[in-house]
Each structure stands twice: as structure tokens, then as C-alpha cells.
Design a protein around this motif. Structure first.
Motif, PDB file in Angstrom:
ATOM      1  N   GLU A   5      43.736  35.882  55.863  1.00 13.45           N
ATOM      2  CA  GLU A   5      43.456  37.313  56.065  1.00 13.45           C
ATOM      3  C   GLU A   5      44.499  38.182  55.360  1.00 13.45           C
ATOM      4  O   GLU A   5      44.167  39.174  54.729  1.00 13.45           O
ATOM      5  CB  GLU A   5      43.380  37.651  57.559  1.00 13.45           C
ATOM      6  N   GLY A   6      45.755  37.782  55.467  1.00  7.18           N
ATOM      7  CA  GLY A   6      46.818  38.528  54.800  1.00  7.18           C
ATOM      8  C   GLY A   6      46.662  38.511  53.290  1.00  7.18           C
ATOM      9  O   GLY A   6      46.879  39.523  52.609  1.00  7.18           O
ATOM     10  N   ARG A   7      46.274  37.386  52.738  1.00  4.34           N
ATOM     11  CA  ARG A   7      46.103  37.287  51.289  1.00  4.34           C
ATOM     12  C   ARG A   7      44.871  38.054  50.823  1.00  4.34           C
ATOM     13  O   ARG A   7      44.852  38.600  49.722  1.00  4.34           O
ATOM     14  CB  ARG A   7      46.047  35.822  50.873  1.00  4.34           C
ATOM     15  N   LYS A   8      43.833  38.110  51.658  1.00  6.27           N
ATOM     16  CA  LYS A   8      42.666  38.931  51.311  1.00  6.27           C
ATOM     17  C   LYS A   8      43.059  40.411  51.299  1.00  6.27           C
ATOM     18  O   LYS A   8      42.648  41.160  50.407  1.00  6.27           O
ATOM     19  CB  LYS A   8      41.520  38.663  52.305  1.00  6.27           C
ATOM     20  N   ILE A   9      43.863  40.819  52.264  1.00  4.41           N
ATOM     21  CA  ILE A   9      44.363  42.199  52.298  1.00  4.41           C
ATOM     22  C   ILE A   9      45.178  42.484  51.042  1.00  4.41           C
ATOM     23  O   ILE A   9      45.018  43.530  50.403  1.00  4.41           O
ATOM     24  CB  ILE A   9      45.179  42.465  53.584  1.00  4.41           C
ATOM     25  N   GLN A  10      46.037  41.548  50.651  1.00  9.31           N
ATOM     26  CA  GLN A  10      46.827  41.716  49.428  1.00  9.31           C
ATOM     27  C   GLN A  10      45.924  41.871  48.209  1.00  9.31           C
ATOM     28  O   GLN A  10      46.193  42.700  47.341  1.00  9.31           O
ATOM     29  CB  GLN A  10      47.745  40.512  49.197  1.00  9.31           C
ATOM     30  N   HIS A  11      44.893  41.087  48.148  1.00  9.21           N
ATOM     31  CA  HIS A  11      43.971  41.139  47.009  1.00  9.21           C
ATOM     32  C   HIS A  11      43.348  42.530  46.910  1.00  9.21           C
ATOM     33  O   HIS A  11      43.278  43.113  45.817  1.00  9.21           O
ATOM     34  CB  HIS A  11      42.898  40.057  47.163  1.00  9.21           C
ATOM     35  N   ARG A  12      42.919  43.055  48.042  1.00  3.86           N
ATOM     36  CA  ARG A  12      42.330  44.408  48.052  1.00  3.86           C
ATOM     37  C   ARG A  12      43.396  45.463  47.757  1.00  3.86           C
ATOM     38  O   ARG A  12      43.143  46.448  47.062  1.00  3.86           O
ATOM     39  CB  ARG A  12      41.644  44.672  49.389  1.00  3.86           C
ATOM     40  N   GLU A  13      44.595  45.248  48.284  1.00  9.59           N
ATOM     41  CA  GLU A  13      45.717  46.163  48.038  1.00  9.59           C
ATOM     42  C   GLU A  13      46.028  46.237  46.544  1.00  9.59           C
ATOM     43  O   GLU A  13      46.334  47.308  46.014  1.00  9.59           O
ATOM     44  CB  GLU A  13      46.944  45.670  48.810  1.00  9.59           C
ATOM     45  N   ILE A  58      51.336  38.438  41.971  1.00 10.48           N
ATOM     46  CA  ILE A  58      51.190  38.083  43.383  1.00 10.48           C
ATOM     47  C   ILE A  58      51.845  36.723  43.632  1.00 10.48           C
ATOM     48  O   ILE A  58      51.538  35.744  42.944  1.00 10.48           O
ATOM     49  CB  ILE A  58      49.707  38.051  43.791  1.00 10.48           C
ATOM     50  N   ASP A  59      52.737  36.681  44.606  1.00  8.35           N
ATOM     51  CA  ASP A  59      53.414  35.443  44.995  1.00  8.35           C
ATOM     52  C   ASP A  59      52.466  34.646  45.890  1.00  8.35           C
ATOM     53  O   ASP A  59      52.335  34.940  47.069  1.00  8.35           O
ATOM     54  CB  ASP A  59      54.722  35.785  45.731  1.00  8.35           C
ATOM     55  N   ARG A  60      51.777  33.697  45.307  1.00  8.04           N
ATOM     56  CA  ARG A  60      50.779  32.823  45.909  1.00  8.04           C
ATOM     57  C   ARG A  60      49.427  33.525  46.056  1.00  8.04           C
ATOM     58  O   ARG A  60      49.362  34.710  46.319  1.00  8.04           O
ATOM     59  CB  ARG A  60      51.212  32.258  47.257  1.00  8.04           C
ATOM     60  N   GLY A  61      48.376  32.735  45.899  1.00  3.23           N
ATOM     61  CA  GLY A  61      47.019  33.251  46.015  1.00  3.23           C
ATOM     62  C   GLY A  61      46.253  32.579  47.139  1.00  3.23           C
ATOM     63  O   GLY A  61      46.772  31.710  47.843  1.00  3.23           O
ATOM     64  N   ILE A  62      45.011  32.958  47.274  1.00  6.46           N
ATOM     65  CA  ILE A  62      44.157  32.435  48.341  1.00  6.46           C
ATOM     66  C   ILE A  62      43.977  30.912  48.243  1.00  6.46           C
ATOM     67  O   ILE A  62      44.029  30.222  49.272  1.00  6.46           O
ATOM     68  CB  ILE A  62      42.822  33.201  48.371  1.00  6.46           C
ATOM     69  N   THR A  95      36.711  28.280  51.914  1.00  6.24           N
ATOM     70  CA  THR A  95      36.259  28.037  50.541  1.00  6.24           C
ATOM     71  C   THR A  95      35.542  29.259  49.977  1.00  6.24           C
ATOM     72  O   THR A  95      35.689  29.571  48.792  1.00  6.24           O
ATOM     73  CB  THR A  95      35.355  26.795  50.468  1.00  6.24           C
ATOM     74  N   ASP A  96      34.781  29.954  50.810  1.00 10.35           N
ATOM     75  CA  ASP A  96      34.091  31.166  50.346  1.00 10.35           C
ATOM     76  C   ASP A  96      35.082  32.218  49.854  1.00 10.35           C
ATOM     77  O   ASP A  96      34.824  32.918  48.877  1.00 10.35           O
ATOM     78  CB  ASP A  96      33.221  31.762  51.457  1.00 10.35           C
ATOM     79  N   ALA A  97      36.215  32.317  50.518  1.00 10.59           N
ATOM     80  CA  ALA A  97      37.230  33.302  50.113  1.00 10.59           C
ATOM     81  C   ALA A  97      37.759  32.996  48.718  1.00 10.59           C
ATOM     82  O   ALA A  97      38.080  33.913  47.946  1.00 10.59           O
ATOM     83  CB  ALA A  97      38.375  33.334  51.126  1.00 10.59           C
ATOM     84  N   CYS A  98      37.840  31.717  48.365  1.00  7.07           N
ATOM     85  CA  CYS A  98      38.340  31.334  47.040  1.00  7.07           C
ATOM     86  C   CYS A  98      37.382  31.735  45.925  1.00  7.07           C
ATOM     87  O   CYS A  98      37.818  31.952  44.793  1.00  7.07           O
ATOM     88  CB  CYS A  98      38.603  29.838  46.972  1.00  7.07           C
ATOM     89  N   THR A  99      36.108  31.815  46.234  1.00  7.69           N
ATOM     90  CA  THR A  99      35.149  32.236  45.206  1.00  7.69           C
ATOM     91  C   THR A  99      34.915  33.743  45.228  1.00  7.69           C
ATOM     92  O   THR A  99      34.591  34.332  44.210  1.00  7.69           O
ATOM     93  CB  THR A  99      33.811  31.484  45.367  1.00  7.69           C
ATOM     94  N   GLU A 100      35.120  34.358  46.384  1.00  7.55           N
ATOM     95  CA  GLU A 100      34.920  35.814  46.490  1.00  7.55           C
ATOM     96  C   GLU A 100      36.106  36.597  45.934  1.00  7.55           C
ATOM     97  O   GLU A 100      35.931  37.646  45.308  1.00  7.55           O
ATOM     98  CB  GLU A 100      34.694  36.191  47.956  1.00  7.55           C
ATOM     99  N   TYR A 101      37.304  36.125  46.177  1.00  5.18           N
ATOM    100  CA  TYR A 101      38.523  36.816  45.739  1.00  5.18           C
ATOM    101  C   TYR A 101      39.146  36.003  44.602  1.00  5.18           C
ATOM    102  O   TYR A 101      39.694  34.933  44.850  1.00  5.18           O
ATOM    103  CB  TYR A 101      39.515  36.934  46.897  1.00  5.18           C
ATOM    104  N   THR A 102      39.049  36.530  43.390  1.00  4.33           N
ATOM    105  CA  THR A 102      39.520  35.764  42.238  1.00  4.33           C
ATOM    106  C   THR A 102      40.704  36.449  41.557  1.00  4.33           C
ATOM    107  O   THR A 102      41.006  37.617  41.824  1.00  4.33           O
ATOM    108  CB  THR A 102      38.386  35.561  41.224  1.00  4.33           C
TER     109      THR A 102
END
Length: 178
Positions: free
Chosen positions: A64-72, A83-87, A106-113
């Protein structure tokens, strides 16, 4: 101009945070690793090592934190974000620890690239453990293999950063994105 999301990844103790700090020192926008923050929040709630005691909950919070970072990253007014580390790191660690997980991960890895992945290989000479980094160098090396393979599984071609000084490693990364 398209915004580039650049991930700096690798096993524990490979120099990721040092490179992120060097990039920031030179005016680049960076988002920091959040796993220590998740661990500290759990400790405030009385859970000494959330990752060891409740690995799926830890991974959910991390995801969840990494998804927030991606949107941020989309909101930061610059063309390149480091970014220091990805999903995919979340899945690599769960695979390393043989933790079962749902398609939510796994869905998060394909949705957030991401646009590029820079991989820092294990480097025994710089490896240090601390309160949050409890892996041996051998374990850190194995985690590195899981990280590299997980990114490849999701269609990335991680670029290996050479084992040189922080300044040279940072310049290598910058040269690859220009």
C-alpha cells in the motif's frame, strides 16, 4: 515530456540509500524506502518485527505504501523521479520467505509500472547489518537473486550498476537515463 519513474533496487546493504542521497544532493527528486517506516509503526503498536511475526500483513502495508509512492510520483513536478525499491520488491521478498500471497500482490505489479530498473548487486565489502537489516551477507545475496528474477518476471530488464564509488554509481545511473 513523459515522466520517468526510475527504481533503484537490490538486496539489503547494496548501497541503494546512499545513491538516493547522492541523487538528492544533486537536486534530483527521490522517494525513499518505506519498509523501516512500516516496521517502526508496528513497533509503536507493540509488534517487534512485523515482517517476521505477520509477514503477509507487513507485505500488505508495504505494498500500500509503495502504491501511494507511485501515485505521489505522478504529482511531483519533474520529469524524472528516483524511487528506492519498487512494488515487485514486495513479491521478491515474499517468494524468498516462501510466503503465499494472492493476486492482489501480482495485480499491483502489472498495474503500477516503472520506466527503468537499476539493480545493485551484492557487494560484501560494503555490506553492513543493523537493527532493521538482520540478514547475513549470504542471505542478502540470495534475496538479490529473487529481486532480479522478480523484475524480469514482470517484463523489466534490470540494469546492473557497477561496484564503484557512490559518485560513480550515481553518474552511471544518470548517464543511462539521459
Amino acid at each position: 515530456m513523459k515522466k520517468q519513474k526510475i527504481v533503484i533496487t537490490g538486496g539489503p546493504g547494496t548501497g541503494k540509500s546512499s545513491i538516493i542521497r547522492q541523487l538528492e544532493k544533486h537536486g534530483h527528486e527521490c522517494l525513499h524506502e518505506i519498509s523501516r517506516q512500516v516496521t517502526l509503526e508496528a513497533q509503536k503498536q507493540g509488534i517487534a518485527q512485523l515482517f517476521l511475526e505477520k509477514p503477509v500483513l507487513f507485505s500488505e502495508k508495504l505494498l500500500e505504501g509503495r502504491k501511494i509512492q507511485h501515485r505521489e510520483a505522478d504529482m511531483i513536478p519533474t520529469s524524472t523521479i528516483f524511487i528506492d525499491r519498487g512494488i515487485p520488491d514486495v513479491l521478491a521478498y515474499m517468494d524468498y520467505f516462501k510466503t503465499e500471497y494472492s493476486t492482489y500482490f501480482t495485480d499491483a505489479c502489472t498495474e503500477y509500472t516503472y520506466d527503468k530498473i537499476f539493480f545493485l548487486p551484492p557487494w560484501e565489502e560494503i555490506y553492513q547489518s543493523d537493527n532493521e537489516r538482520y540478514e547475513s551477507f549470504k542471505e542478502a545475496s540470495l534475496i538479490s537473486k529473487y529481486l532480479f528474477e522478480t523484475y524480469k518476471t514482470y517484463g523489466y530488464n534490470p540494469i546492473e550498476v557497477p561496484k564503484t564509488s557512490i559518485i560513480e554509481r550515481t553518474q552511471f545511473i544518470l548517464n543511462q537515463i539521459e
